[in-house]
Design an enzyme around this catalytic site. Structure first.
Site, PDB file in Angstrom:
ATOM      1  N   ASP A  71      48.277  45.526  38.216  1.00  0.00           N
ATOM      2  CA  ASP A  71      48.691  45.859  39.575  1.00  0.00           C
ATOM      3  C   ASP A  71      50.158  46.289  39.612  1.00  0.00           C
ATOM      4  OD1 ASP A  71      49.688  43.336  38.967  1.00  0.00           O
ATOM      5  OD2 ASP A  71      48.410  42.290  40.391  1.00  0.00           O
ATOM      6  N   ASN A 140      46.645  30.859  45.735  1.00  0.00           N
ATOM      7  CA  ASN A 140      45.595  31.079  46.743  1.00  0.00           C
ATOM      8  C   ASN A 140      44.297  31.607  46.117  1.00  0.00           C
ATOM      9  OD1 ASN A 140      46.072  33.763  46.182  1.00  0.00           O
ATOM     10  ND2 ASN A 140      46.915  34.280  48.185  1.00  0.00           N
ATOM     11  N   GLU A 147      43.361  39.635  47.093  1.00  0.00           N
ATOM     12  CA  GLU A 147      43.728  38.489  47.913  1.00  0.00           C
ATOM     13  C   GLU A 147      42.484  37.893  48.595  1.00  0.00           C
ATOM     14  OE1 GLU A 147      46.584  37.309  47.525  1.00  0.00           O
ATOM     15  OE2 GLU A 147      48.235  38.564  48.209  1.00  0.00           O
TER      16      GLU A 147
END
Ligand code: PGA
Length: 248
Positions: A71, A140, A147
């Site tokens: 990324d 997370n 995400e």
């Protein structure tokens, strides 16, 4: 455990890094043209340190290898000191004998991000796919910049970063979370699952909860890493702190 893959637990992060570096060295010995997928973040720092050390001793040879990073931030050029490309140059690329022509990166300054994502997917295909993809995991549960949310994208795509992700990247931007780009480009979940082998590394107590969910929980877009349960060849390398909730 619903995750039937190989989980290895080591006493501390430095041992995890040495194990994985040896694995990478062995894979390169077996296949000098290995296509590697690489992460950024604090977790792989020890791995890159160890790879640089092994390259210095001649134990590892990157000369025929190809790399694809997972990324990159959107809206900054590769030369920006906060870019993931700059991170990789500083911690690995500048110190090993990788051929710059075979280092692949998403261009966060591309005029057309959609075209850039398509270009990247095509480049991965043309390289024959990723042989060994090394992943970290966000607190997370994100992998790459996939995400948590109500859905996940399959292929390389443009993403809006969560506040916690911007906070955890603040060190690259003068410790100011607001200075961290709000968007990024990331390999998608399908791109990740297409890798022939995946190694996920998690170290430290702050990863214990997401590791527990990854290993024992259901597959859910709320924990993108849980999709690794669908992959046949995943190895999870943990230090004792990240594995703490597995041993209870
Ligand atoms: P970290 O990030 O290694 O800095 O904890 C991991 C990730 O967000 O993938």
């Amino acid at each position: 455990m619903s995750l039937a893959h190989k989980i290895s637990i080591f006493p501390e992060a430095a041992v995890v890094a040495r194990e994985l570096a040896t694995e990478v060295a062995d894979a390169l010995e077996e296949n000098p043209s290995l296509v590697l997928g690489l992460p950024t973040g604090r977790t792989p720092l020890l791995l890159y340190e160890e790879l640089v050390r092994l390259a210095g001793t001649g134990r590892i040879d990157f000369s025929q290898a190809t790399t694809f990073n997972l990324d990159e931030f959107l809206g900054i050029p590769a030369s920006h000191p906060g870019s993931y490309r700059s991170f990789m140059q500083a911690h690995l690329f500048d110190h090993v004998n990788l051929d710059p022509q075979r280092i692949h990166f998403l261009n966060g300054a591309a005029a057309n991000p959609f075209d850039e994502c398509c270009r990247y997917e095509k480049a991965i295909d043309e390289a024959g796919g990723i042989d060994l993809l090394i992943l970290g995991i966000g607190t997370n549960g994100h992998i790459g910049f996939n995400e948590p949310g109500s859905g996940l994208a399959a292929r390389t795509h443009r993403v809006t970063l969560k506040p916690e992700t911007r906070r955890s990247n603040a060190a690259l931007f003068g410790n100011d979370p607001d200075a961290v780009p709000a968007e990024a480009l990331s390999m998608g979940m399908g791109t990740i699952l297409d890798a022939k082998a995946v190694v996920l590394v998690a170290t430290g107590q702050r990863k214990a909860a997401c590791v527990e969910q990854l290993v024992t929980g259901p597959i859910t877009t709320q924990l993108p890493a849980s999709f690794l349960q669908l992959h046949k060849n995943v190895e999870i390398l943990l230090d004792a702190a990240a594995a703490a909730r597995l041993q209870e």
